[in-house]
Every structure is written in structure tokens, then in C-alpha cells.
Design an enzyme around this catalytic site. Structure first.
Site, PDB file in Angstrom:
ATOM      1  N   ARG A  63     -43.177  29.747  28.088  1.00 19.35           N
ATOM      2  CA  ARG A  63     -43.119  28.298  27.839  1.00 19.35           C
ATOM      3  C   ARG A  63     -42.230  27.660  28.900  1.00 19.35           C
ATOM      4  O   ARG A  63     -41.008  27.657  28.779  1.00 19.35           O
ATOM      5  CB  ARG A  63     -42.579  28.032  26.429  1.00 19.35           C
ATOM      6  CG  ARG A  63     -42.783  26.594  25.941  1.00 19.35           C
ATOM      7  CD  ARG A  63     -42.269  26.425  24.520  1.00 19.35           C
ATOM      8  NE  ARG A  63     -42.990  27.278  23.604  1.00 19.35           N
ATOM      9  CZ  ARG A  63     -44.149  26.966  23.009  1.00 19.35           C
ATOM     10  NH1 ARG A  63     -44.710  25.797  23.265  1.00 19.35           N
ATOM     11  NH2 ARG A  63     -44.729  27.797  22.176  1.00 19.35           N
ATOM     12  N   SER A  86     -57.099  27.367  25.008  1.00 18.01           N
ATOM     13  CA  SER A  86     -57.625  26.539  23.918  1.00 18.01           C
ATOM     14  C   SER A  86     -58.848  25.802  24.435  1.00 18.01           C
ATOM     15  O   SER A  86     -58.780  25.154  25.490  1.00 18.01           O
ATOM     16  CB  SER A  86     -56.591  25.523  23.425  1.00 18.01           C
ATOM     17  OG  SER A  86     -55.598  26.137  22.644  1.00 18.01           O
ATOM     18  N   ARG A 140     -49.751  32.781  31.889  1.00 19.96           N
ATOM     19  CA  ARG A 140     -49.927  33.642  30.720  1.00 19.96           C
ATOM     20  C   ARG A 140     -50.862  34.807  31.029  1.00 19.96           C
ATOM     21  O   ARG A 140     -50.706  35.894  30.472  1.00 19.96           O
ATOM     22  CB  ARG A 140     -50.407  32.827  29.527  1.00 19.96           C
ATOM     23  CG  ARG A 140     -49.350  31.846  29.044  1.00 19.96           C
ATOM     24  CD  ARG A 140     -49.550  31.373  27.631  1.00 19.96           C
ATOM     25  NE  ARG A 140     -48.403  30.585  27.188  1.00 19.96           N
ATOM     26  CZ  ARG A 140     -48.133  30.267  25.934  1.00 19.96           C
ATOM     27  NH1 ARG A 140     -48.965  30.658  24.969  1.00 19.96           N
ATOM     28  NH2 ARG A 140     -47.075  29.578  25.619  1.00 19.96           N
ATOM     29  N   GLU A 143     -51.355  32.896  22.357  1.00 23.49           N
ATOM     30  CA  GLU A 143     -52.432  32.017  22.822  1.00 23.49           C
ATOM     31  C   GLU A 143     -52.433  31.955  24.348  1.00 23.49           C
ATOM     32  O   GLU A 143     -51.389  31.805  24.978  1.00 23.49           O
ATOM     33  CB  GLU A 143     -52.237  30.618  22.231  1.00 23.49           C
ATOM     34  CG  GLU A 143     -53.289  29.610  22.662  1.00 23.49           C
ATOM     35  CD  GLU A 143     -52.777  28.657  23.715  1.00 23.49           C
ATOM     36  OE1 GLU A 143     -53.542  28.367  24.656  1.00 23.49           O
ATOM     37  OE2 GLU A 143     -51.620  28.221  23.625  1.00 23.49           O
ATOM     38  N   ARG A 171     -44.740  19.944  31.842  1.00 24.02           N
ATOM     39  CA  ARG A 171     -44.522  19.556  30.445  1.00 24.02           C
ATOM     40  C   ARG A 171     -43.038  19.613  30.132  1.00 24.02           C
ATOM     41  O   ARG A 171     -42.352  20.575  30.479  1.00 24.02           O
ATOM     42  CB  ARG A 171     -45.299  20.471  29.497  1.00 24.02           C
ATOM     43  CG  ARG A 171     -46.804  20.384  29.720  1.00 24.02           C
ATOM     44  CD  ARG A 171     -47.594  21.224  28.752  1.00 24.02           C
ATOM     45  NE  ARG A 171     -49.015  21.178  29.099  1.00 24.02           N
ATOM     46  CZ  ARG A 171     -49.971  21.840  28.455  1.00 24.02           C
ATOM     47  NH1 ARG A 171     -49.664  22.604  27.413  1.00 24.02           N
ATOM     48  NH2 ARG A 171     -51.233  21.747  28.839  1.00 24.02           N
TER      49      ARG A 171
END
Length: 420
Positions: free
Chosen positions: A275, A350, A387, A347, A260
Site C-alpha cells: 500500500r 478489481s 503487487r 487483492e 494515492r
């Protein structure tokens, strides 16, 4: 993408649904453009029919020895009209398609309203946020002190937002991914896949990454894209397919690198591994009949929750509000994990039900009687490996700088009980 028939038949309801997403009223312009497209199509069909009639009339007149000049002149006029209408039609159709594909999915009625993450609703919490009886360190402080997490070398190799893991910490990251795959395939009914990491634009379009999120993607020189998540190839496995009911539900999983660009995240989470441009994730994807997707959403979320529980982490399920729900989702549950080093919830997964939003783009259907219905697609992280590594380091850190390895991972770590 949206069904134009829905907008056409109930524009007020469509505008109300988009208003929950913060989108200004758009139905009237869509309906007007749709009317122009349909008028143009009707005109083309009418002119084609007239051209056929003229052709027949010319043939009859010639056989009778009659003058055909007027008919042939009209035929040329009609041919010109057809050419002009057919030339304009693709542009109008593309404009209509562009508007429909740029609009987010319609939210389920139960989704709480709110502008951003501050309006998300915590549904339940597993465990209590806890702090060790010594100064808790963040994951990058732990990893660097162990000599197993190297950001400067990664920056030399690739730039910012990369990391080099080594030794036992690299093995722990591998162990996390392998254990999650084994859990989901042996106990949760998912079929493991190895998928392409490079995909074409049709595949990116099918799950909604294109055209809206092009800036978030890494593109190769030959027009392919590095996948931002294995959701993209896994969901597209059913693109252009008509499935039999007995094939559903399809449950697929993959452990893959994800890429990403993190466009728009400058200044956010610049330290550590939270990130990054490249990370590893176990993805869960389900393809269901329309009446199965609600139950499947709950099942998928529980599968991701099981991962966090088995790792001994404190976590909570959060129902995302209208302003925080992703573009393609009708409803989303986030799983957040407590990080003692950050003293914050972050988070880690999801899980989303996209209903038929992606299936309409992909033309993925299930045969039901005489009709073919669009399938429902769901996706979730099961979970993000990087994570999870962060959470394990911060949750199970010891005062001496070592880290206790969760029992479920020890068989993948040659029986080691601690790191460092």
C-alpha cells in the site's frame, strides 16, 4: 450519478437499492427538492411569459395613446419576481445535484448482500495455495536481502509508503509492465495509450473521484490532480462525445504511475510495497453499448486472469458483496493472489462494470436510431505491477534467497532465469 427520473418514478425501489449500500432512505427528500426545483422553473417560465405579454401590451397601449403606468408597474413586479426566482434556482439545483452525485451506484441484483469483505463470494480458484519446503519470506525480506529494495532511502527522499528499487529488481518491475502491455495489446485487443498524469477537476468528476473522494487525491498548486489510476483519463476520453455504434466497444489500456494519499489507511500494510503513495499499474478500460457490458465484463476479467496464470501464480476470482463494492461500480470481481510469505490472499486486480453511472456524469452517449443512449463504462487492473512483483517474489522464491523469473518475463530480462 443517478437519473432523477428513476428516483421520481419509483422512490421506494430507489431507497431499497440504496439500503443495500447502507444508505438511509433518501428518495422522499430528493423528490421533494426536485419538486421545488421544477416549481421554481415553472414559475420562472410563467413570469417570463407574462413579461413578454406585458411588453406587447405596453407597445399596443402606447400606440393607442393609452395610459401604460399600471402595466409598467406590473412589469417591474414581474421583473423582480424573475430576478428573485432565478437567483434562488441555481442554489436549489446545486443542492439536488449534490445529493445525487454523493450516492453510490445501484448494485446489480446478483451482487451478494453483506456488510464487508467477509461476505464476498469465491467463484473459483486457479491452483492450490502452496508453501515452500523452507521458511517462506515476505517480499520485503527477499528484496532487502538481495540489496535491491530500499525503504529507508525512499523514506529519506519522500517519506513513508515509498520504495526505491534497483538493479535487476527494478528491471523485473519494468519487465512486468512491458509484458502486460504487450499481452493486452497483441492478444486481448486493447489499444495502448500514453495519458496525462495530471488532470483537471472535470476529469476527476467524470469517473466519480470528485467530490466524494477528494481527500484521497494529491492536488497541485494550480488546481490539477495526480491520477489515482489511468482509469480516470482513459474513461474520460469519451466525455461529451456522441459515439457511433460502429465505434464500440472501445478497449483502451495504459501503463502509468498512480498516486494515492491512502487517507484512512493509517496502520494498514505499513511494511513493504502493498500500500504505497506511488505505484505502477496496467489499466484496462472498455466503453460499450448497454447490451454489451455484461459480456465485456467477463472478457476483461479473463484478460486480467491470464496475466496471473502466465506468471505461474495461484489466484482466485471473488464476487464482491454489497458492502465491499466500490462507489461507482454496479458489480465487481476481485482477483486475489496467494502470497506464501504472508500466508494470505491479497487483492491484485478489481474489474468493475459501472453501467451508465460514470457516463451520466461525463455525458457520453452512443447514437441509436433517433435516440442517444448513455454508454456503459468498465475498468479493471490488468494488473497492478507492484503487487504482481510482490506475488512473483513470494511465489517463486528459493531457499538460497534467489527468485526464479517466470518464463514469460525472461525475454524482457536479457534471458535471465533467476534474480539474485
Amino acid at each position: 450519478m443517478h437519473d432523477i427520473r428513476l428516483v421520481r418514478t419509483n422512490p421506494e425501489a430507489f431507497d431499497a437499492a440504496m439500503a443495500r449500500r447502507g444508505v438511509a432512505p433518501v428518495a422522499s427528500s430528493i423528490v421533494a427538492l426536485d419538486a421545488r426545483v421544477r416549481d421554481a422553473q415553472t414559475r420562472v417560465q410563467g413570469l417570463l411569459a407574462e413579461r413578454n405579454e406585458i411588453g406587447k401590451s405596453v407597445g399596443i397601449a402606447k400606440r393607442k395613446g393609452e395610459d401604460t403606468a399600471a402595466l409598467e408597474a406590473r412589469g417591474r413586479e414581474v421583473a423582480g419576481g424573475i430576478a428573485a426566482a432565478e437567483a434562488a434556482l441555481p442554489e436549489q439545483q446545486a443542492e439536488l445535484k449534490g445529493i445525487l452525485e454523493s450516492l453510490p451506484n445501484i448494485l446489480d441484483p446478483e451482487v451478494p448482500d453483506g456488510p464487508d469483505e467477509t461476505a464476498n463470494v469465491v467463484l473459483h480458484t486457479h491452483g492450490e495455495p502452496r508453501m515452500p519446503n523452507f521458511p517462506a519470506r515476505e517480499h520485503f525480506e527477499i528484496g532487502e536481502a538481495l540489496g535491491m529494495m530500499d525503504f529507508p532511502t525512499a523514506a529519506k527522499l519522500a517519506g513513508a509508503r515509498f520504495v526505491v528499487l534497483k538493479g535487476a529488481l527494478a528491471r523485473l518491475e519494468r519487465a512486468l509492465g512491458q509484458w502486460m502491455l504487450d499481452l493486452h495489446t497483441t492478444e486481448h485487443g486493447y489499444t495502448e495509450h500514453v495519458v496525462p498524469l495530471l488532470v483537471n477537476d472535470a476529469t476527476m468528476y467524470g469517473t466519480g473521484q470528485l467530490p466524494k473522494f477528494a481527500e484521497d487525491l494529491f492536488t497541485t498548486t494550480d488546481g490539477r490532480y495526480l491520477i489515482p489510476t489511468a482509469e480516470v483519463p482513459l474513461t474520460n476520453l469519451v466525455r461529451d462525445e456522441i459515439l457511433q455504434p460502429v465505434q464500440l466497444p472501445i478497449r483502451a489500456t495504459a501503463l502509468s504511475p498512480c498516486f494515492r494519499s491512502e487517507a484512512g489507511s493509517a496502520g494498514r500494510d505499513t511494511r513493504g510495497m502493498l500500500r504505497q503513495h506511488q505505484f505502477t499499474k496496467v489499466e484496462l478500460v472498455s466503453i460499450t453499448a448497454p447490451d454489451q457490458s455484461d459480456a465485456e465484463h467477463e472478457r476483461m476479467t479473463q484478460a486480467a486472469e491470464r496475466v496471473l496464470t502466465e506468471l505461474g501464480l495461484t489466484w482466485r476470482r471473488v464476487f464482491l458483496c454489497s458492502g465491499d463494492t466500490g462507489f461507482g461500480a454496479a458489480r465487481t470481481y476481485d482477483l486475489e493472489v496467494w502470497l506464501p510469505g504472508q500466508k494470505a490472499w491479497r487483492e491484485i486486480s478489481s474489474c468493475s462494470n459501472c453501467r451508465d453511472f460514470q457516463a451520466r456524469r461525463m455525458k457520453a452517449r452512443v447514437k441509436t436510431g433517433k435516440d442517444n443512449l448513455l454508454v456503459h463504462t468498465l475498468n479493471g487492473s490488468g494488473v497492478a505491477v507492484g503487487r504482481a512483483l510482490i506475488a512473483v517474489l513470494e511465489t517463486h522464491q528459493n531457499a538460497d534467497g534467489s527468485v526464479a523469473i517466470p518464463p514469460v518475463l525472461r525475454p524482457y530480462m536479457a534471458g535471465a532465469e533467476r534474480l539474485g
